[in-house]
Write a protein that holds these residues in place. Structure first.
Motif, PDB file in Angstrom:
ATOM      1  N   ILE C  51     -47.672  84.877  29.394  1.00  0.00           N
ATOM      2  CA  ILE C  51     -48.743  85.746  28.895  1.00  0.00           C
ATOM      3  C   ILE C  51     -48.574  87.106  29.557  1.00  0.00           C
ATOM      4  CG2 ILE C  51     -51.240  86.017  28.606  1.00  0.00           C
ATOM      5  CD1 ILE C  51     -50.600  83.333  27.503  1.00  0.00           C
ATOM      6  N   ASP C  52     -48.725  88.159  28.785  1.00  0.00           N
ATOM      7  CA  ASP C  52     -48.585  89.499  29.347  1.00  0.00           C
ATOM      8  C   ASP C  52     -49.903  90.018  29.897  1.00  0.00           C
ATOM      9  OD1 ASP C  52     -45.743  90.066  28.504  1.00  0.00           O
ATOM     10  OD2 ASP C  52     -46.668  89.592  26.554  1.00  0.00           O
ATOM     11  N   TYR C  53     -50.936  89.830  29.089  1.00  0.00           N
ATOM     12  CA  TYR C  53     -52.227  90.401  29.475  1.00  0.00           C
ATOM     13  C   TYR C  53     -53.319  89.329  29.456  1.00  0.00           C
ATOM     14  CZ  TYR C  53     -49.582  94.520  27.969  1.00  0.00           C
ATOM     15  OH  TYR C  53     -48.617  95.451  27.779  1.00  0.00           O
ATOM     16  N   PHE C  54     -54.233  89.523  30.405  1.00  0.00           N
ATOM     17  CA  PHE C  54     -55.385  88.610  30.437  1.00  0.00           C
ATOM     18  C   PHE C  54     -56.672  89.408  30.377  1.00  0.00           C
ATOM     19  CE2 PHE C  54     -52.015  86.133  32.312  1.00  0.00           C
ATOM     20  CZ  PHE C  54     -52.262  84.829  31.905  1.00  0.00           C
ATOM     21  N   SER C  55     -57.571  88.991  29.502  1.00  0.00           N
ATOM     22  CA  SER C  55     -58.939  89.525  29.520  1.00  0.00           C
ATOM     23  C   SER C  55     -59.837  88.388  30.006  1.00  0.00           C
ATOM     24  CB  SER C  55     -59.341  89.973  28.109  1.00  0.00           C
ATOM     25  OG  SER C  55     -60.733  90.029  28.022  1.00  0.00           O
ATOM     26  N   VAL C  56     -60.378  88.543  31.209  1.00  0.00           N
ATOM     27  CA  VAL C  56     -61.089  87.422  31.825  1.00  0.00           C
ATOM     28  C   VAL C  56     -62.560  87.783  32.042  1.00  0.00           C
ATOM     29  CG1 VAL C  56     -61.108  85.814  33.786  1.00  0.00           C
ATOM     30  CG2 VAL C  56     -58.943  86.842  33.027  1.00  0.00           C
ATOM     31  N   ASP C  57     -63.383  86.864  31.608  1.00  0.00           N
ATOM     32  CA  ASP C  57     -64.821  87.029  31.869  1.00  0.00           C
ATOM     33  C   ASP C  57     -65.079  86.664  33.330  1.00  0.00           C
ATOM     34  OD1 ASP C  57     -67.533  87.416  31.445  1.00  0.00           O
ATOM     35  OD2 ASP C  57     -67.862  85.354  30.773  1.00  0.00           O
ATOM     36  N   LEU C  58     -66.004  87.362  33.979  1.00  0.00           N
ATOM     37  CA  LEU C  58     -66.278  87.053  35.388  1.00  0.00           C
ATOM     38  C   LEU C  58     -67.153  85.810  35.535  1.00  0.00           C
ATOM     39  CD1 LEU C  58     -66.145  87.726  38.409  1.00  0.00           C
ATOM     40  CD2 LEU C  58     -68.139  89.179  38.076  1.00  0.00           C
ATOM     41  N   ASN C  59     -68.306  85.868  34.879  1.00  0.00           N
ATOM     42  CA  ASN C  59     -69.266  84.775  35.028  1.00  0.00           C
ATOM     43  C   ASN C  59     -68.974  83.646  34.069  1.00  0.00           C
ATOM     44  OD1 ASN C  59     -70.643  85.963  37.047  1.00  0.00           O
ATOM     45  ND2 ASN C  59     -72.495  86.417  35.850  1.00  0.00           N
ATOM     46  N   MET C  60     -68.385  82.574  34.630  1.00  0.00           N
ATOM     47  CA  MET C  60     -68.101  81.426  33.776  1.00  0.00           C
ATOM     48  C   MET C  60     -68.465  80.161  34.524  1.00  0.00           C
ATOM     49  SD  MET C  60     -64.459  82.204  31.965  1.00  0.00           S
ATOM     50  CE  MET C  60     -63.629  82.509  33.503  1.00  0.00           C
ATOM     51  N   PRO C  61     -68.839  79.160  33.780  1.00  0.00           N
ATOM     52  CA  PRO C  61     -69.061  77.889  34.472  1.00  0.00           C
ATOM     53  C   PRO C  61     -67.728  77.365  34.984  1.00  0.00           C
ATOM     54  CG  PRO C  61     -69.386  77.656  32.091  1.00  0.00           C
ATOM     55  CD  PRO C  61     -69.100  79.094  32.354  1.00  0.00           C
TER      56      PRO C  61
END
Lengths: 202, 692, 122
Positions: C51-61
């Motif tokens: 994977i080249d890019y990651f878009s990650v949410d901060l608040n996750m269970p």
């Protein structure tokens, strides 16, 4: 929790994201105002009936409540609930100076009112942006309610509640906050239509 | 309906700051209130941007809330209420002519104005409220501090109090031992031939010593009351013995201050009661002592009245009334608090521990009564209480049965006080004596002459000094005997009040104390006098009859003074006294005496001694006797400073025959010895007979 | 010349993923977009494909965003990460900067996503 409200999973997911954003925004505002970091838990969002609200609040005593009603082509009553004992804790840890218990009680109402105002405004803003509806919003009101008997003259037991449970870590204290958006059935239908339209457009 | 009122007037007269902002945050409303606190008129501000007027607003991140609230109002129509708790002074508003920032409560309301978004900022001055809160806060903090200090103080006080009680009970015992020596020595000294000044000194020492002892007892009692350890005794006792003791203790002080101490006891009082004589005495002594202390003129009267009598019980009303300084109502309410004198100057002037009344109150309550005060400042006080006693079936106590050889004594009472006379009659009759009475001196003399003529002479005359002091003159006791035409064998007892004592001693030379009886007369004192006067004679004439003469008694006490006192008392009664100061040695001596078949006739045993206590020593002796002795158990009598009832029980449990408390009462001691030696020798004879 | 990239969206909200995906898709129709519902799924997927890019949410269970990024970093050290978060407090931004992560404030709008893409394409 059964989905008593007949929202489809996507609609539900959408609303959860709206409240996530709202709470995040609120935390940011509070953090800036109080100049301290505020840790927030992932908000738990549930859709329940109004009559079940008291089961979802960890309160043995009275509840401090800030309400703001919102109005456009449908009506929403937004509420922030803190267990009374917790609310004193909030005020105490928000105060820069140390105050006696008596003093904290004096300040409790206005401090809670403002926190409620900030949190609710953030949630409302997020909600309003997401569903692209402009609300007319009433000023916040402070009330104390009985935890065992949350009956509210304006609501029906069957009214739908978006119930958001969130833990705020302020300084050393953990605070249970509960944000409620209460919709009458007619309003609920209108909201559902709007959600549906938005989701379709994605 | 308000159309007449110009809205501009309202806006400018309202006690709230109003700022209107349009979408571009330009000021569109600025009322007079703001002018007052910013010194900027609407001309200077209208049309300007908010941050131009208040550049400070943008400088502090703490103000971000107000900026974002304004933004939210203009953008989303969000109303906002800013808490003063978080934002004390968001706008730079100052009290006119000062550098004092105005404390503000701000709210922001979105408005629609000229069909474009705008908002109204309302600012309230909460400085006074805040000040009030601050002051209130200071008061609360102060109160908290005080409360904390008080709690700490209370805890400390409680701790100190319990330490104090323990300490006091130890120290009082320690003080009591030398006190007993002093009192005993004085008693002995009083019985020797003394010059008048010596007698006076000794009497004063005696009174002071007793006072000191009573203070020590007070302290001990308070510590016992505080520890809830004070118990009430119930024994048969003579009411007048109690009164006599009270008068003995008080009369010195009363006499010194020239305050008559008067007993007003109604004649229908019973001679004997069943209850706690020591405690009753203590109450009356304390109250009377106080009464005398606070009275400079007038008198102190002890009234005793029978208020109710049922089949088994009797209710007596006691009151101690003085004509002293009296008390205010306030003082009366503070009266019973321990260690509280009415004020410190009172303590300086009158002395005392301030314990007396506390003890009185506690004791009266322990005995089922309630103490009351009637007092008027400057007029005097009256302390009174009612106590219920059990009736005593027979008014003759075995202890006051006169020896057989004294039973035929004829007594004449000469007094003009009817109340007293009735009482003396009652007492003497309870001793089984035949009594005649005379109201005055002349009548008395006639009766005496008549009796002499009839060859039925009186042996004892009780003569009230009040009657004779102004009528007759005599220089010696013999003169008086002659004057009354009594036989040489006959005895006179002068009944006198305390203030007459000096008069008697100066006018009647050679009179000894056995012939003087201080009023009020009690059965015990009268009994003691009679026994002393006549037994001496009997002993002299028929010394064989004195069972004590020549008997050997071992006295065990670790205190040399006590040893000396006890030995002297014994020796005076013709007893051979041996002294030993240790329990262990005593045990050895007793064992040896038994082994050598020359056992002591009795042992007087102190309780508290180092190494081996009197109780332990007695137990050892008793065990040893059981195994090795063919003689009956030696009479062992406890002589102890421990005067409590349970102390006596302990003594008896250890095998002692009797428990006498110090200070030593010689008559009691001798009587007790006589009794036990008689029983013992009789038993021993029985044994001898059996073994033969 | 721009090459086709693979981008993973890690978010527990399906709507959020949908919104992010549609905006990215409009900008870069050729990119492969992978979705993960939570941190665990993201790590599993990252092990399977590059994977080249990651878009990650901060608040996750479960695992929160920072931890997810830390774990994936060791798997794909060359990847670029954007933390998409509703927690817009300064402290969060500071932490992200320290970890060399681009921090993007939610809500998901064309504006916020284009910020992210600018960072990835930089």
């Amino acid at each position: 929790m059964t989905n008593s409200v007949n929202l489809d999973p996507l609609e539900e997911d959408f609303l959860i994201e709206i409240f996530n954003l709202g709470i995040g925004q609120a935390a940011a505002s509070l953090s800036m105002m109080l100049q301290q970091e505020i840790e927030i838990s992932v908000p738990e969002v549930r859709f329940i009936k109004f009559c079940d609200v008291s089961h979802h609040i960890n309160a043995s005593h009275d509840i401090c409540c800030v309400t703001q009603s919102m109005e456009s082509d449908f009506e929403v009553q937004s509420m922030l609930l803190f267990p009374e004992e917790n609310s004193l804790e909030i005020v105490r840890c928000l105060m820069k100076e140390s105050f006696s218990d008596e003093m904290i009680l004096e300040l409790q109402q206005e401090a809670i009112l403002e926190i409620g105002n900030i949190v609710l405004n953030a949630c409302i803003a997020s909600f309003s942006k997401a569903i692209q509806v402009h609300f007319k919003i009433a000023p916040p009101l402070f009330e104390k309610l009985d935890s065992q008997n949350l009956s509210h003259s304006t609501f029906d037991k069957e009214n739908v509640v978006f119930f958001v449970k969130v833990n705020l870590h302020l300084s050393e204290s953990l605070i249970d906050g509960n944000v409620l958006f209460i919709l009458k059935s007619e309003s609920m239908r209108i909201l559902q239509q709007k959600l549906h339209a938005i989701l379709l457009s994605l | 309906m308000y159309s007449n009122i110009n809205s501009k007037d309202i806006i400018n007269n309202i006690d709230i700051g109003l700022i209107g902002l349009n979408k571009k945050k330009e000021i569109i409303l600025w009322n007079d209130w703001l002018e007052k606190y910013t010194q900027k008129s609407s001309d200077q501000t209208l049309g300007k941007k908010l941050d131009e007027v208040f550049p400070e607003l943008m400088q502090y991140s703490a103000n971000s809330r107000i900026i974002s609230a304004i933004n939210n109002a203009l953008e989303f129509d969000f109303p906002a209420v800013l808490s003063h708790a978080f934002h004390k002074s968001p706008f730079p508003l100052y009290l006119p002519d000062s550098k004092i920032l105005l404390q503000q409560a701000v709210s922001i309301t979105p408005l629609e104005y000229d069909s474009s978004k705008s908002c109204l900022i309302q600012i309230q001055d909460v400085t006074p409220a805040t000040l009030r809160e601050k002051n209130f806060e200071a008061v609360v903090q102060e109160l908290k501090k005080t409360q904390k200090a008080l709690i700490e103080e209370k805890n400390n006080a409680e701790k100190a109090n319990s330490l104090k009680s323990t300490f006091l009970s130890i120290i009082s015992h320690e003080i009591r031992t030398p006190m007993n020596a002093i009192i005993g020595m004085v008693h002995l000294a009083l019985q020797t031939k003394l010059s008048i000044p010596q007698l006076d000194y000794l009497k004063k020492i005696n009174v002071s010593a007793h006072n000191l002892l009573s203070i020590i007892n007070d302290i001990l009692d308070v510590s016992k009351i505080e520890a809830g350890k004070l118990s009430i005794e119930t024994v048969d006792f003579y009411l007048h013995d109690v009164l006599k003791n009270v008068f003995t203790v008080i009369s010195g002080n009363a006499h010194q201050k020239n305050i008559p101490l008067i007993l007003d006891a109604s004649s229908d009082l019973p001679l004997m009661l069943h209850g706690d004589p020591l405690r009753l005495e203590q109450i009356l002594t304390n109250l009377s002592m106080n009464a005398v202390k606070f009275t400079d003129q007038g008198k102190v009267v002890i009234h005793i009245k029978l208020v109710n009598s049922s089949k088994n019980t009797i209710d007596l009303l006691f009151s101690v009334q003085d004509t002293g300084v009296g008390m205010t109502h306030q003082q009366q309410t503070e009266l019973f608090i321990p260690f509280t004198q009415l004020d410190s100057s009172t303590a300086r002037k009158y002395g005392g521990t301030g314990l007396g009344l506390t003890i009185c109150k506690e004791l009266v309550e322990l005995m089922g009564g309630q103490i009351h005060i009637e007092s008027q400042l400057g007029l005097g006080s009256n302390f009174y209480f009612t106590l219920q006693f059990e009736k005593v079936a027979s008014e003759v106590v075995s202890g006051y049965q006169l020896p057989d050889n004294l039973n035929n004594i004829r007594v004449l009472i000469i007094t003009d006080n009817n109340n007293d006379k009735l009482f003396y009659l009652k007492m003497l009759e309870s001793f089984n004596l035949s009594v005649d009475e005379a109201d005055g001196y002349e009548q008395g003399k006639k009766l005496l002459q008549h009796a002499a003529l009839m060859n039925q002479p009186f042996h004892l005359v009780l003569l009230d000094w009040q009657i004779v002091k102004n009528i007759i003159s005599f220089d010696t006791a013999e003169d008086l005997t002659k004057e009354l035409r009594l036989s040489k064998e006959a005895e006179i007892i002068l009944l006198h009040s305390d203030k007459d004592l000096e008069d008697i001693l100066t006018r009647v030379s050679g009179i000894d104390l056995n012939h003087l009886l201080l009023k009020p007369v009690s059965p015990t004192s009268l009994y003691d006098h009679i026994v002393t006067l006549f037994e001496k004679k009997l002993m002299d004439s028929e010394s064989e009859a004195n069972p004590l003469k020549g008997s050997r008694i071992l006295v065990v006490d670790d205190n040399d003074f006590n040893l000396q006192i006890a030995c002297e008392i014994l020796e005076r009664a013709g007893i051979i006294a041996e002294a030993v100061s240790e329990g262990i040695k005593a045990v050895e001596l007793i064992k040896n005496s038994i082994k050598l078949h020359t056992p002591y006739d009795a042992v007087l045993m102190d309780i508290q001694m180092p190494n081996m206590s009197g109780l332990d020593a007695t137990q050892i002796i008793r065990q040893w006797e059981q195994q090795y002795s063919e003689h009956k158990a030696i009479p062992i009598i406890a002589l102890s400073a421990n005067a409590m009832v349970d102390d006596a029980d302990k003594s008896l449990a250890s095998g002692m025959n009797e428990h006498l408390s110090k200070p030593i009462n010689p008559n009691k001691l001798l009587k007790s010895l006589r009794q036990w030696i008689e029983i013992h020798s009789k038993q021993d004879q029985d044994i001898d007979l059996n073994s033969n | 010349m721009e090459t086709s990239k693979t981008l993973m969206i890690v978010d527990d909200s399906k709507v959020a993923r949908m919104m992010t995906k549609s905006i990215i898709h409009n900008a870069h129709p050729d990119w492969l977009i992978v979705e993960a519902n939570d941190g665990y799924e993201a790590i599993e997927l990252a092990k399977k494909q590059a994977i080249d890019y990651f878009s990650v949410d901060l608040n996750m269970p479960g695992i929160e965003g920072f931890e997810v990024i830390e774990k994936i970093c060791t798997l794909s050290p060359k990847a670029k990460f954007a933390l998409l978060t509703a927690n817009i407090q300064q402290s969060t931004h500071d932490k992200a900067t320290k970890m060399n992560i681009k921090c993007i404030n939610k809500p998901i709008t064309e504006q916020s996503i284009s910020q992210m893409l600018e960072y990835f394409n930089d």
